[in-house]
Scaffold this motif. Structure first.
Motif, PDB file in Angstrom:
ATOM      1  N   SER A  21       0.830  -1.202   0.000  1.00 28.11           N
ATOM      2  CA  SER A  21       0.000   0.000   0.000  1.00 28.11           C
ATOM      3  C   SER A  21       0.869   1.257   0.000  1.00 28.11           C
ATOM      4  CB  SER A  21      -0.912  -0.003   1.219  1.00 28.11           C
ATOM      5  OG  SER A  21      -1.591   1.217   1.337  1.00 28.11           O
ATOM      6  N   PHE A  22       1.913   1.252   0.799  1.00 28.57           N
ATOM      7  CA  PHE A  22       2.833   2.384   0.868  1.00 28.57           C
ATOM      8  C   PHE A  22       3.507   2.629  -0.477  1.00 28.57           C
ATOM      9  CE2 PHE A  22       7.125   4.042   1.631  1.00 28.57           C
ATOM     10  CZ  PHE A  22       6.810   5.239   2.258  1.00 28.57           C
ATOM     11  N   ILE A  23       3.993   1.582  -1.094  1.00 27.42           N
ATOM     12  CA  ILE A  23       4.655   1.695  -2.397  1.00 27.42           C
ATOM     13  C   ILE A  23       3.672   2.212  -3.449  1.00 27.42           C
ATOM     14  CG2 ILE A  23       5.740   0.383  -4.279  1.00 27.42           C
ATOM     15  CD1 ILE A  23       7.600   0.719  -1.985  1.00 27.42           C
ATOM     16  N   THR A  24       2.455   1.681  -3.457  1.00 25.16           N
ATOM     17  CA  THR A  24       1.436   2.102  -4.429  1.00 25.16           C
ATOM     18  C   THR A  24       1.089   3.577  -4.253  1.00 25.16           C
ATOM     19  OG1 THR A  24       0.537  -0.132  -4.417  1.00 25.16           O
ATOM     20  CG2 THR A  24      -0.871   1.603  -5.312  1.00 25.16           C
ATOM     21  N   THR A  25       0.907   4.003  -3.021  1.00 28.03           N
ATOM     22  CA  THR A  25       0.592   5.402  -2.745  1.00 28.03           C
ATOM     23  C   THR A  25       1.726   6.315  -3.189  1.00 28.03           C
ATOM     24  OG1 THR A  25      -0.737   4.736  -0.847  1.00 28.03           O
ATOM     25  CG2 THR A  25      -0.057   7.034  -0.930  1.00 28.03           C
ATOM     26  N   SER A  26       2.940   5.928  -2.905  1.00 29.52           N
ATOM     27  CA  SER A  26       4.101   6.731  -3.304  1.00 29.52           C
ATOM     28  C   SER A  26       4.206   6.842  -4.816  1.00 29.52           C
ATOM     29  CB  SER A  26       5.389   6.129  -2.752  1.00 29.52           C
ATOM     30  OG  SER A  26       5.368   6.149  -1.351  1.00 29.52           O
ATOM     31  N   MET A  27       4.013   5.745  -5.504  1.00 22.55           N
ATOM     32  CA  MET A  27       4.089   5.751  -6.966  1.00 22.55           C
ATOM     33  C   MET A  27       2.977   6.617  -7.566  1.00 22.55           C
ATOM     34  SD  MET A  27       6.746   4.090  -7.795  1.00 22.55           S
ATOM     35  CE  MET A  27       6.532   3.776  -9.518  1.00 22.55           C
ATOM     36  N   THR A  28       1.784   6.540  -7.004  1.00 16.43           N
ATOM     37  CA  THR A  28       0.668   7.357  -7.483  1.00 16.43           C
ATOM     38  C   THR A  28       0.980   8.837  -7.290  1.00 16.43           C
ATOM     39  OG1 THR A  28      -0.887   5.601  -6.932  1.00 16.43           O
ATOM     40  CG2 THR A  28      -1.797   7.806  -7.250  1.00 16.43           C
ATOM     41  N   HIS A  29       1.530   9.174  -6.138  1.00 12.92           N
ATOM     42  CA  HIS A  29       1.897  10.564  -5.859  1.00 12.92           C
ATOM     43  C   HIS A  29       2.936  11.065  -6.864  1.00 12.92           C
ATOM     44  CE1 HIS A  29       2.336  14.163  -3.486  1.00 12.92           C
ATOM     45  NE2 HIS A  29       3.644  13.971  -3.405  1.00 12.92           N
ATOM     46  N   LEU A  30       3.948  10.268  -7.124  1.00 12.39           N
ATOM     47  CA  LEU A  30       4.972  10.646  -8.097  1.00 12.39           C
ATOM     48  C   LEU A  30       4.388  10.799  -9.501  1.00 12.39           C
ATOM     49  CD1 LEU A  30       7.985   8.440  -6.960  1.00 12.39           C
ATOM     50  CD2 LEU A  30       7.793  10.922  -6.836  1.00 12.39           C
ATOM     51  N   GLU A  31       3.459   9.921  -9.856  1.00 10.97           N
ATOM     52  CA  GLU A  31       2.805   9.996 -11.164  1.00 10.97           C
ATOM     53  C   GLU A  31       2.003  11.289 -11.303  1.00 10.97           C
ATOM     54  OE1 GLU A  31       1.699   9.071 -14.972  1.00 10.97           O
ATOM     55  OE2 GLU A  31       3.125   7.968 -13.731  1.00 10.97           O
ATOM     56  N   ILE A  32       1.308  11.682 -10.251  1.00  9.58           N
ATOM     57  CA  ILE A  32       0.518  12.916 -10.274  1.00  9.58           C
ATOM     58  C   ILE A  32       1.441  14.118 -10.455  1.00  9.58           C
ATOM     59  CG2 ILE A  32      -0.890  14.459  -8.839  1.00  9.58           C
ATOM     60  CD1 ILE A  32      -2.194  11.890  -7.685  1.00  9.58           C
ATOM     61  N   ILE A  33       2.555  14.138  -9.738  1.00  8.26           N
ATOM     62  CA  ILE A  33       3.503  15.247  -9.851  1.00  8.26           C
ATOM     63  C   ILE A  33       4.091  15.299 -11.261  1.00  8.26           C
ATOM     64  CG2 ILE A  33       5.760  16.081  -9.072  1.00  8.26           C
ATOM     65  CD1 ILE A  33       5.010  15.023  -6.280  1.00  8.26           C
ATOM     66  N   ALA A  34       4.503  14.148 -11.783  1.00 13.64           N
ATOM     67  CA  ALA A  34       5.099  14.100 -13.118  1.00 13.64           C
ATOM     68  C   ALA A  34       4.090  14.525 -14.182  1.00 13.64           C
ATOM     69  CB  ALA A  34       5.628  12.702 -13.412  1.00 13.64           C
ATOM     70  N   THR A  35       2.846  14.095 -14.040  1.00 14.02           N
ATOM     71  CA  THR A  35       1.808  14.454 -15.008  1.00 14.02           C
ATOM     72  C   THR A  35       1.544  15.952 -14.987  1.00 14.02           C
ATOM     73  OG1 THR A  35       0.790  12.284 -14.754  1.00 14.02           O
ATOM     74  CG2 THR A  35      -0.579  14.028 -15.684  1.00 14.02           C
ATOM     75  N   LYS A  36       1.511  16.538 -13.803  1.00 14.28           N
ATOM     76  CA  LYS A  36       1.267  17.977 -13.686  1.00 14.28           C
ATOM     77  C   LYS A  36       2.396  18.758 -14.353  1.00 14.28           C
ATOM     78  CE  LYS A  36       0.652  21.673 -10.343  1.00 14.28           C
ATOM     79  NZ  LYS A  36       0.734  22.069  -8.949  1.00 14.28           N
ATOM     80  N   HIS A  67      14.298  25.660 -14.638  1.00 12.39           N
ATOM     81  CA  HIS A  67      15.125  26.142 -13.535  1.00 12.39           C
ATOM     82  C   HIS A  67      14.251  26.771 -12.448  1.00 12.39           C
ATOM     83  CE1 HIS A  67      18.452  27.962 -11.395  1.00 12.39           C
ATOM     84  NE2 HIS A  67      17.833  29.132 -11.484  1.00 12.39           N
ATOM     85  N   ALA A  68      13.269  27.569 -12.849  1.00 12.21           N
ATOM     86  CA  ALA A  68      12.379  28.217 -11.885  1.00 12.21           C
ATOM     87  C   ALA A  68      11.583  27.186 -11.090  1.00 12.21           C
ATOM     88  CB  ALA A  68      11.440  29.179 -12.605  1.00 12.21           C
ATOM     89  N   LEU A  69      11.093  26.142 -11.769  1.00 10.63           N
ATOM     90  CA  LEU A  69      10.362  25.083 -11.065  1.00 10.63           C
ATOM     91  C   LEU A  69      11.260  24.356 -10.069  1.00 10.63           C
ATOM     92  CD1 LEU A  69       8.051  23.259 -13.638  1.00 10.63           C
ATOM     93  CD2 LEU A  69       7.395  24.302 -11.482  1.00 10.63           C
ATOM     94  N   THR A  70      12.479  24.071 -10.472  1.00 11.51           N
ATOM     95  CA  THR A  70      13.420  23.391  -9.585  1.00 11.51           C
ATOM     96  C   THR A  70      13.728  24.249  -8.367  1.00 11.51           C
ATOM     97  OG1 THR A  70      14.381  22.291 -11.504  1.00 11.51           O
ATOM     98  CG2 THR A  70      15.679  22.269  -9.492  1.00 11.51           C
ATOM     99  N   GLU A  71      13.945  25.532  -8.598  1.00 14.28           N
ATOM    100  CA  GLU A  71      14.213  26.450  -7.487  1.00 14.28           C
ATOM    101  C   GLU A  71      12.993  26.577  -6.581  1.00 14.28           C
ATOM    102  OE1 GLU A  71      17.014  28.271  -6.414  1.00 14.28           O
ATOM    103  OE2 GLU A  71      17.911  26.762  -7.716  1.00 14.28           O
ATOM    104  N   GLN A  72      11.812  26.589  -7.159  1.00 16.02           N
ATOM    105  CA  GLN A  72      10.585  26.697  -6.389  1.00 16.02           C
ATOM    106  C   GLN A  72      10.410  25.474  -5.489  1.00 16.02           C
ATOM    107  OE1 GLN A  72       6.961  26.668  -8.716  1.00 16.02           O
ATOM    108  NE2 GLN A  72       6.042  28.192  -7.376  1.00 16.02           N
ATOM    109  N   GLU A  73      10.748  24.298  -6.003  1.00 19.70           N
ATOM    110  CA  GLU A  73      10.649  23.083  -5.205  1.00 19.70           C
ATOM    111  C   GLU A  73      11.723  23.045  -4.134  1.00 19.70           C
ATOM    112  OE1 GLU A  73      10.960  20.020  -8.109  1.00 19.70           O
ATOM    113  OE2 GLU A  73       8.903  20.259  -8.797  1.00 19.70           O
ATOM    114  N   ARG A  74      12.899  23.600  -4.451  1.00 25.62           N
ATOM    115  CA  ARG A  74      14.017  23.570  -3.516  1.00 25.62           C
ATOM    116  C   ARG A  74      13.876  24.635  -2.437  1.00 25.62           C
ATOM    117  NH1 ARG A  74      19.656  25.073  -3.401  1.00 25.62           N
ATOM    118  NH2 ARG A  74      19.205  26.642  -4.961  1.00 25.62           N
ATOM    119  N   ASN A  75      13.393  25.801  -2.803  1.00 25.78           N
ATOM    120  CA  ASN A  75      13.260  26.926  -1.868  1.00 25.78           C
ATOM    121  C   ASN A  75      11.791  27.257  -1.669  1.00 25.78           C
ATOM    122  OD1 ASN A  75      16.095  27.305  -1.747  1.00 25.78           O
ATOM    123  ND2 ASN A  75      16.006  28.333  -3.725  1.00 25.78           N
ATOM    124  N   ILE A  76      11.194  26.618  -0.722  1.00 24.08           N
ATOM    125  CA  ILE A  76       9.775  26.829  -0.457  1.00 24.08           C
ATOM    126  C   ILE A  76       9.590  28.208   0.171  1.00 24.08           C
ATOM    127  CG2 ILE A  76       7.786  25.989   0.834  1.00 24.08           C
ATOM    128  CD1 ILE A  76       9.147  23.224   0.813  1.00 24.08           C
TER     129      ILE A  76
END
Length: 136
Positions: A21-36, A67-76
């Motif tokens: 369940s943990f692995i499935t939830t994590s993979m789904t979360h990563l898929e949602i982020i990648a799709t967005k 670069h802006a997205l990476t910085e945004q994720e790195r510097n909240i």
């Protein structure tokens, strides 16, 4: 012995279910982020093509957006953290002092000002500073 074996099997089964369940939830979360992210870049690319932007400029824009997205994720930013909106003002002042004073302490004026008037320095750290992002 008769109770131990079924108990171990039930515990093992429960742990396996939790792990899957943990692995499935994590993979789904990563898929949602990648799709967005993929959707955002697809829309940007479509906009650039529709407006006949040169390929050279389009590559620069895409690279800067990445670069802006990476910085945004790195510097909240503080504004993006909803729970900080409900923290008391005095705790926010203390937070800002804790964040900014090590940076300002390098300069002799601010170091002296903090020694003479710590309350004033706390206020400077809270209301007198702003983060400005500059493109590289």
């Amino acid at each position: 012995e008769r109770a131990f074996t079924p108990l171990c099997m039930a515990l093992t089964f429960t742990l396996q279910i939790w792990f899957v369940s943990f692995i499935t939830t994590s993979m789904t979360h990563l898929e949602i982020i990648a799709t967005k992210r993929s959707s955002q870049f697809s829309m940007l690319n479509k906009y650039l093509v529709d407006h006949h932007v040169s390929r050279e400029l389009a590559v620069k824009i895409e690279r800067n957006a990445l670069h802006a997205l990476t910085e945004q994720e790195r510097n909240i930013s503080e504004e993006s953290i909803e729970l900080l909106e409900i923290v008391s003002q005095s705790l926010k002042v203390e937070l800002h002092y804790d964040i900014w004073m090590p940076v300002l302490r390098v300069h002799p004026f601010f170091r002296f000002f903090a020694e003479v008037n710590e309350a004033g320095m706390r206020w400077v750290c809270h209301s007198g500073l702003e983060v400005i992002k500059v493109a590289q």
